[in-house]
Design an enzyme around this catalytic site. Sequence first.
Site, mmCIF file in Angstrom:
data_model
loop_
_atom_site.group_PDB
_atom_site.id
_atom_site.type_symbol
_atom_site.label_atom_id
_atom_site.label_comp_id
_atom_site.label_asym_id
_atom_site.label_seq_id
_atom_site.Cartn_x
_atom_site.Cartn_y
_atom_site.Cartn_z
ATOM 1 N N LYS A 194 15.174 5.578 -31.581
ATOM 2 C CA LYS A 194 13.921 6.414 -31.896
ATOM 3 C C LYS A 194 12.827 5.572 -31.321
ATOM 4 C CE LYS A 194 15.098 6.674 -36.361
ATOM 5 N NZ LYS A 194 15.062 7.165 -37.946
ATOM 6 N N ASP A 229 19.107 7.251 -44.621
ATOM 7 C CA ASP A 229 18.131 8.429 -45.268
ATOM 8 C C ASP A 229 19.002 9.746 -45.515
ATOM 9 O OD1 ASP A 229 18.371 8.792 -42.487
ATOM 10 O OD2 ASP A 229 16.172 9.212 -41.975
HETATM 11 MG MG MG Z 1 12.583 9.562 -42.603
#
Ligand code: MG
Length: 493
Positions: A194, A229
């Site tokens: 990312k 997550d």
């Molecule tokens: Mg997140």
Amino acid sequence: MSVTASPPAVGSFCLHRSHRGTARVRMAVRSNAVSVAPILTKLQKDCATPLPVLRHVADAMAADMRGGLAVDGGSDLKMILSYVNSLPSGNEKGLFYALDLGGTNFRVLRVQLGGKDERVIDTEFEQVSIPQELMFGTSEELFDFIASGLAKFAQKEGGKFHLPRGRKREIGFTFSFPVKQTSIDSGILMKWTKGFAVSGTAGKDVVACLNEAMERQKLDMRVSALVNDTVGTLAGARYWDDDVMVAVILGTGTNACYVEQVDAIPKLQGPKSLSGRTIINTEWGAFSKGLPLTEFDRDMDAASINLGEQIFEKTISGMYLGEIARRVLLKLAEAGALFGEAVPEKLTTPFILRTPDLCAMQQDNSNDMKAVESILYDVAGVESNLSARKIVIEVCDTIVKRGGRLAGAGIVGILQKMEDDAKGIVFGKRTVVAMDGGLYEHYPQYRRYLQDAVTELLGLEISKNVVIEHSKDGSGIGAALLAAANSQYEHDF
Ligand code: MG
Ligand code: ADP
């Protein structure tokens, strides 16, 4: 819609804005819009996701899951063991913290859990955006920033939050990057994704990095669970609903996890969980098979800091959709004179157009599309007439439709794999897929395309049992629940 409408020459539209003097550096190759049509048509063809393409993606996802479960490195999917073998029961009690390092923000949260009857007595959270320079700095700088945010938050504890005397505060650490877990409270960072390029973290235990930073901040907390997550989201959603079997994140990046039978994990050596089940973090962002890609995807990948990696993520997640659209619009401006004779300079800047901009433009249903006009101007310095705006929306929709439908195919791939292993386990009853992430939460068109693809693939009957549901901020509470389950203090939940 028609794509052959000819945009007028620059200056003959948006006159009220011409005094702002948008910088226009490059001249378009063609001054009429005839060449817009073939470019757009080719884009739509290259991005098309008819049922056979979706089916192929779902099948390839299922096959890659098996490959990754068989042996480490067995496919694009890492299929990481989470060491989370028991899911929240609802009986959890006490004060727990969570820290969530995503791609754009980090969040800190505290929750006072009251067990079966009282459930969540109170919860508080704060969100801090991660300064750009920290994404390219050193590991110490990043973790010091996080630990200092956590320390400030912890100082404000009061009200209904209560820690029994003599106890350390315990924290669930949600870390949304690929980590090779070595236990429930330790794991080695495999690589940043990312857009992060922090030096000195890859190959290290991220819990140790956080612990060291907390020590530097004189913050006395214990990380009792390190969770991805997706795993946090699954745990958080499961706290309220026993039918949750899969969790998917669609935010800056993307990932998915699911409940797996330990017998179906050949690479799992040593003692197996008592429950016979565990959560597998697929790291599906690295998936790459059978995806309908375009020249724009390939160019974006070539310019990225992780060339050839995270192809599924680069096709469907929030960090990239805006950038793919920008690349298409730039080509339409250069080769098709979409915005007039010259090419707006700002449009040449990578990542200037963000996914939330696409989303905001797609919410403009008015006839004159004034919101689209001003977003294009404010964000990319683009002056547009109505027909150009319509083409812009067509481009956004093409990219977003492909992303949402492929995400849907990925979900079906996971469900299919689970069902093939144990008939009736997911399709014979209500099964919930917990969704979270800014892209899923805020982009209604994306959500709809995703749901459509799932329904098309599963058929009406089966898809009635598959509930795809937003689990808002589940991952924060989920991480806190997993910290509770792995508390060093005596507990009976
Ligand atoms: Mg997140
Ligand atoms: P993270 O993935 O960093 O943990 P989030 O789940 O909040 O954080 O997702 C943030 C991402 O969601 C942004 O990078 C953006 O791509 C996407 N996003 C946020 N708001 C919107 C919006 N209004 N429309 C579309 N996408 C959005």
